[in-house]
Write a protein that holds these residues in place. Sequence first.
Motif, PDB file in Angstrom:
ATOM      1  N   GLU A 128       0.806  -1.217   0.000  1.00 28.15           N
ATOM      2  CA  GLU A 128       0.000   0.000   0.000  1.00 28.15           C
ATOM      3  C   GLU A 128       0.839   1.268   0.000  1.00 28.15           C
ATOM      4  O   GLU A 128       0.535   2.241  -0.690  1.00 28.15           O
ATOM      5  N   ASP A 129       1.926   1.266   0.759  1.00 29.69           N
ATOM      6  CA  ASP A 129       2.749   2.475   0.862  1.00 29.69           C
ATOM      7  C   ASP A 129       3.655   2.681  -0.346  1.00 29.69           C
ATOM      8  O   ASP A 129       4.378   3.678  -0.424  1.00 29.69           O
ATOM      9  N   GLN A 130       3.600   1.742  -1.309  1.00 35.27           N
ATOM     10  CA  GLN A 130       4.441   1.864  -2.498  1.00 35.27           C
ATOM     11  C   GLN A 130       3.623   2.087  -3.775  1.00 35.27           C
ATOM     12  O   GLN A 130       4.184   2.193  -4.866  1.00 35.27           O
ATOM     13  N   ARG A 131       2.309   2.193  -3.653  1.00 35.06           N
ATOM     14  CA  ARG A 131       1.479   2.376  -4.834  1.00 35.06           C
ATOM     15  C   ARG A 131       1.565   3.792  -5.362  1.00 35.06           C
ATOM     16  O   ARG A 131       1.590   4.758  -4.581  1.00 35.06           O
ATOM     17  N   ASN A 132       1.576   3.906  -6.687  1.00 37.84           N
ATOM     18  CA  ASN A 132       1.556   5.234  -7.292  1.00 37.84           C
ATOM     19  C   ASN A 132       0.114   5.712  -7.420  1.00 37.84           C
ATOM     20  O   ASN A 132      -0.834   4.983  -7.108  1.00 37.84           O
ATOM     21  N   ALA A 133      -0.072   6.920  -7.900  1.00 39.20           N
ATOM     22  CA  ALA A 133      -1.411   7.510  -7.977  1.00 39.20           C
ATOM     23  C   ALA A 133      -2.334   6.696  -8.881  1.00 39.20           C
ATOM     24  O   ALA A 133      -3.530   6.543  -8.586  1.00 39.20           O
ATOM     25  N   GLU A 134      -1.800   6.182  -9.980  1.00 38.21           N
ATOM     26  CA  GLU A 134      -2.617   5.391 -10.895  1.00 38.21           C
ATOM     27  C   GLU A 134      -3.095   4.105 -10.223  1.00 38.21           C
ATOM     28  O   GLU A 134      -4.262   3.703 -10.381  1.00 38.21           O
ATOM     29  N   GLN A 135      -2.225   3.463  -9.458  1.00 41.80           N
ATOM     30  CA  GLN A 135      -2.611   2.236  -8.766  1.00 41.80           C
ATOM     31  C   GLN A 135      -3.655   2.506  -7.690  1.00 41.80           C
ATOM     32  O   GLN A 135      -4.592   1.726  -7.510  1.00 41.80           O
ATOM     33  N   VAL A 136      -3.509   3.599  -6.983  1.00 44.84           N
ATOM     34  CA  VAL A 136      -4.496   3.975  -5.964  1.00 44.84           C
ATOM     35  C   VAL A 136      -5.861   4.167  -6.607  1.00 44.84           C
ATOM     36  O   VAL A 136      -6.886   3.729  -6.074  1.00 44.84           O
ATOM     37  N   GLU A 137      -5.880   4.804  -7.758  1.00 46.06           N
ATOM     38  CA  GLU A 137      -7.137   5.050  -8.473  1.00 46.06           C
ATOM     39  C   GLU A 137      -7.753   3.741  -8.949  1.00 46.06           C
ATOM     40  O   GLU A 137      -8.980   3.549  -8.866  1.00 46.06           O
ATOM     41  N   LEU A 138      -6.920   2.818  -9.434  1.00 47.49           N
ATOM     42  CA  LEU A 138      -7.417   1.536  -9.912  1.00 47.49           C
ATOM     43  C   LEU A 138      -8.116   0.746  -8.807  1.00 47.49           C
ATOM     44  O   LEU A 138      -9.064   0.002  -9.065  1.00 47.49           O
ATOM     45  N   LEU A 139      -7.666   0.911  -7.577  1.00 44.86           N
ATOM     46  CA  LEU A 139      -8.202   0.143  -6.454  1.00 44.86           C
ATOM     47  C   LEU A 139      -9.269   0.902  -5.662  1.00 44.86           C
ATOM     48  O   LEU A 139      -9.791   0.374  -4.673  1.00 44.86           O
ATOM     49  N   LYS A 140      -9.624   2.095  -6.101  1.00 48.57           N
ATOM     50  CA  LYS A 140     -10.563   2.928  -5.335  1.00 48.57           C
ATOM     51  C   LYS A 140     -11.912   2.240  -5.161  1.00 48.57           C
ATOM     52  O   LYS A 140     -12.478   2.211  -4.059  1.00 48.57           O
TER      53      LYS A 140
END
Length: 208
Positions: A63-75
């Motif tokens: 979780e602490d290594q995800r980029n903005a795109e990955q965070v959005e994908l998992l929203k």
Amino acid sequence: MPTLLRVDSSPLYGASVSRQLTETFEATWKATHPGGQVIVRDLTATVMWPITAEWVGAAFTPEDQRNAEQVELLKLSDSLIAELEKADEFVFGVPMHNFGVPASLKLWIDQVVRVGKTFSYGEGGPKGLLAGKKATFLIATGGVYDAGTAMASLNFVEPYLRSVFGFIGVTDTTFLTAGGTAALRYGKDRATFLQPHLEAVQLHAQSA
């Protein structure tokens, strides 16, 4: 304060038998749990896409290594899982589609069955992380697929849901099925057909 998560997956809305069953369950549950909270998730109205390689990569990235795109994908996944975590109890309206669950429910399952969130791997194998919750599945089928009937072997709804939810730790499950809904298309009175099923739902919701 107890919380119920209601999940509907039928695209038929007012004509849906499974939605009428979940409506009855919710109303009865509310009467039995004054002050209780209900979260409603309509999967037909929720935009979901099949998971992709990028989604899988994001889910397995710490979780602490995800980029903005990955965070959005998992929203969306994070939101759906948060609903499961918050609720004490779940009720699902599930029409049988081609002997299995609706595509919208399968997409939802793919979003919420997620390592590190709803299950984990350890030395003893996988472990469900949603233990202590209970689920009721209100199923509507066009034909009759009860155990012992000629069509029973074609019912993949109950065994699949029992397996998936058991995997994430939800083993306190109840399945109530309104079988033979196809008769409603050939003139059978809807109220007469639904009465015993609605009564069964009310009785179960009162004890839930």
